[in-house]
Design a protein around this motif. Structure first.
Motif, PDB file in Angstrom:
ATOM      1  N   ILE A  49       0.848  -1.193   0.000  1.00 54.55           N
ATOM      2  CA  ILE A  49       0.000   0.000   0.000  1.00 54.55           C
ATOM      3  C   ILE A  49       0.881   1.240   0.000  1.00 54.55           C
ATOM      4  CG2 ILE A  49      -0.141   0.083   2.523  1.00 54.55           C
ATOM      5  CD1 ILE A  49      -3.026   1.112   2.196  1.00 54.55           C
ATOM      6  N   LEU A  50       0.515   2.216  -0.827  1.00 58.11           N
ATOM      7  CA  LEU A  50       1.252   3.480  -0.867  1.00 58.11           C
ATOM      8  C   LEU A  50       0.936   4.302   0.384  1.00 58.11           C
ATOM      9  CD1 LEU A  50       0.783   4.539  -4.603  1.00 58.11           C
ATOM     10  CD2 LEU A  50       2.758   3.409  -3.563  1.00 58.11           C
ATOM     11  N   THR A  51       1.916   5.081   0.825  1.00 60.67           N
ATOM     12  CA  THR A  51       1.741   5.890   2.037  1.00 60.67           C
ATOM     13  C   THR A  51       0.545   6.831   1.891  1.00 60.67           C
ATOM     14  OG1 THR A  51       4.121   5.809   2.467  1.00 60.67           O
ATOM     15  CG2 THR A  51       2.862   7.503   3.607  1.00 60.67           C
ATOM     16  N   GLU A  52       0.381   7.395   0.724  1.00 56.45           N
ATOM     17  CA  GLU A  52      -0.746   8.315   0.496  1.00 56.45           C
ATOM     18  C   GLU A  52      -2.077   7.611   0.723  1.00 56.45           C
ATOM     19  OE1 GLU A  52      -2.729  10.884  -3.194  1.00 56.45           O
ATOM     20  OE2 GLU A  52      -0.781   9.871  -3.440  1.00 56.45           O
ATOM     21  N   ASP A  53      -2.221   6.392   0.182  1.00 62.95           N
ATOM     22  CA  ASP A  53      -3.456   5.636   0.364  1.00 62.95           C
ATOM     23  C   ASP A  53      -3.617   5.175   1.809  1.00 62.95           C
ATOM     24  OD1 ASP A  53      -3.986   5.923  -2.327  1.00 62.95           O
ATOM     25  OD2 ASP A  53      -2.978   4.044  -2.866  1.00 62.95           O
TER      26      ASP A  53
END
Length: 469
Positions: free
Chosen positions: A400-404
């Protein structure tokens, strides 16, 4: 001279002067040899004062003490020449020494922020009744469980027995919401504790200098509004927990010289929500409740000062007379709580042991109840770990991307992550800092349809097993 020959005083003076000129004093040869000498062949060091004449430390200190009392202008006029006279001391060194004395004079003459209590005139033979009175005062003003009242009472007594302690637990006054009496309890405890110093906000430098200067019992209100953003403040509060590591070192003065500050002391803090896990680990949690609509509690401002002053006076006398007895007490620590909790409660159980069997039983019940709640609570880092585990499960993904991740953490506005950063959502750096203790770091990821920095599930596997129930 005939009686008609009159000489005036001025004329007589002139005559005597003339006689002295006419009749000079003539010394005999032996007198001349004794009273005269020829210094022309002697070195000047014999005739003149020694250039390297050493000034004694007592005389130098007296000179510095005098300079410290001068006005700024007077000191500027004297400093250069005085430095030379003090064995050619540098002006900069003289400035530092004078400043040190001035600071000492100012601290001694300024009004103290704390007040020392005069001990009671007679020995306090029934300390149990004093403890009961304190507990009743807390019950009259605060809505809380009995365990909290017992723990708060013992903590108040602890502030009078600091030399008998090896660990000083922080009193963490907290509540789930506003208007639960946190400030009221903080005020009550400050009015009954030794050398109280209340404040609603404090910086790190002010904190360690106050502890060093006043040796107070510190009461910090609304700590939740600034503690999470101040690592320096957290470090000072953590350091003051044990005698084993009571010092912090800070650079002070014009030369930034490292100076140790002793920050060991009693501290009570209050606020809503969570505080850093390191502080929770060093605290005894005093959780309050909002009173029922049918409950009536008294207001602190109506509590007569003569009552609290008398209690303080009795505690001052009793602690003076029984300090060694408390220090020598060896209570049995509950085996159902962890080692840190045992350390926190030991001094309170020592005091309860002296108060008698009834209070010792109350203390044990409070210890197990409060420490059991504390053990069930997750730290901030553990809570983030648990929430990330849930997000991975819900999304059914292994990366998972940090933004998500931030968007998922802040989707529920009631969760702490949406207001973690001064009322704003948690940042990527703060997530990284909280996870760093688990050896989990973000990395560059490629996900559809975008790429960026983020986390992989397999990096969490060990932490999930070790730290989550």
């Amino acid at each position: 001279m005939s009686k008609n020959d009159h000489i005036s005083l001025p004329e007589l003076a002139d005559k005597q002067s003339a006689d002295s000129i006419k009749k000079p004093v003539i010394l005999q040869d032996d007198q001349l040899s004794e009273n005269t000498s020829d210094d022309i062949d002697k070195p000047s060091s014999v005739i003149l004062p020694h250039a390297d004449l050493k000034i004694s430390s007592d005389l130098a200190q007296a000179t510095i003490d005098r300079l410290a009392t001068l006005s700024e202008l007077e000191y500027e006029l004297e400093r250069t020449e005085t430095a030379k006279s003090l064995n050619n001391m540098s002006v900069r060194s003289l400035d530092k020494l004078v400043k040190k004395v001035r600071n000492k004079i100012e601290s001694e003459t300024s009004e103290s922020l704390i007040i020392d209590t005069e001990p009671y005139s007679e020995p306090v033979l029934d300390i149990t009744s004093v403890a009961d009175q304190i507990c009743q005062i807390l019950d009259d003003h605060i809505a809380c469980k009995d365990a909290v009242k017992f723990a708060a009472t013992l903590w108040i007594l602890m502030t009078w027995l600091i030399p008998a302690s090896h660990i000083l637990p922080i009193a963490w006054i907290n509540a789930p919401e506003k208007r639960c009496g946190k400030s009221t309890l903080l005020t009550l405890m400050s009015r009954l504790s030794k050398r109280s110093l209340p404040t609603s906000n404090i910086t790190g430098p002010a904190l360690f200098r106050s502890i060093e200067s006043y040796k107070p019992t510190l009461f910090i209100d609304e700590v939740d509004t600034f503690i999470n953003e101040s690592e320096g403040l957290q470090g000072i509060l953590n350091a003051g927990h044990s005698r084993d590591n009571p010092y912090i070192i800070r650079c002070v003065g014009d030369d930034n010289e490292p100076v140790p500050f002793n920050v060991y002391g009693a501290k009570a803090i209050s606020g809503i929500g969570k505080i850093p896990g390191t502080l929770i680990d060093r605290s005894i949690s005093l959780t309050l409740e909002r009173k029922m609509k049918y409950e009536t509690k008294q207001r602190v401002r109506y509590l007569p000062k003569n009552i609290t002053n008398t209690i303080q006076s009795k505690l001052a006398r009793w602690s003076d007379d029984n300090l060694q007895t408390v220090k020598d007490a060896k209570p049995v620590l509950p085996v159902t709580i962890n080692d840190r909790a045992q350390d926190n409660w030991e001094i309170l159980l020592k005091i309860a042991m002296i108060l008698g069997d009834d209070w010792l039983e109350k203390a044990y019940r409070a210890c197990i109840e409060i420490s059991g709640i504390e053990n069930d609570e997750l730290s901030m880092s553990e809570q983030l770990l648990a929430d990330i585990q849930t997000i991975f499960r819900l999304k059914g993904t292994d990366r998972i991307l940090t933004e998500d991740l931030i968007n998922s953490l802040c989707r529920d506005s009631e969760m702490q992550w949406s207001t973690y950063h001064n009322g704003k959502k948690i940042t990527s750096r703060q997530i990284s800092n909280l996870l760093s203790g688990f050896k989990i770091k973000p990395k560059s990821l490629r996900t559809k349809p975008k790429c960026g920095r983020g986390y992989e599930l397999n990096h969490f596997s060990d932490a999930f097993i070790r730290y989550l129930p």
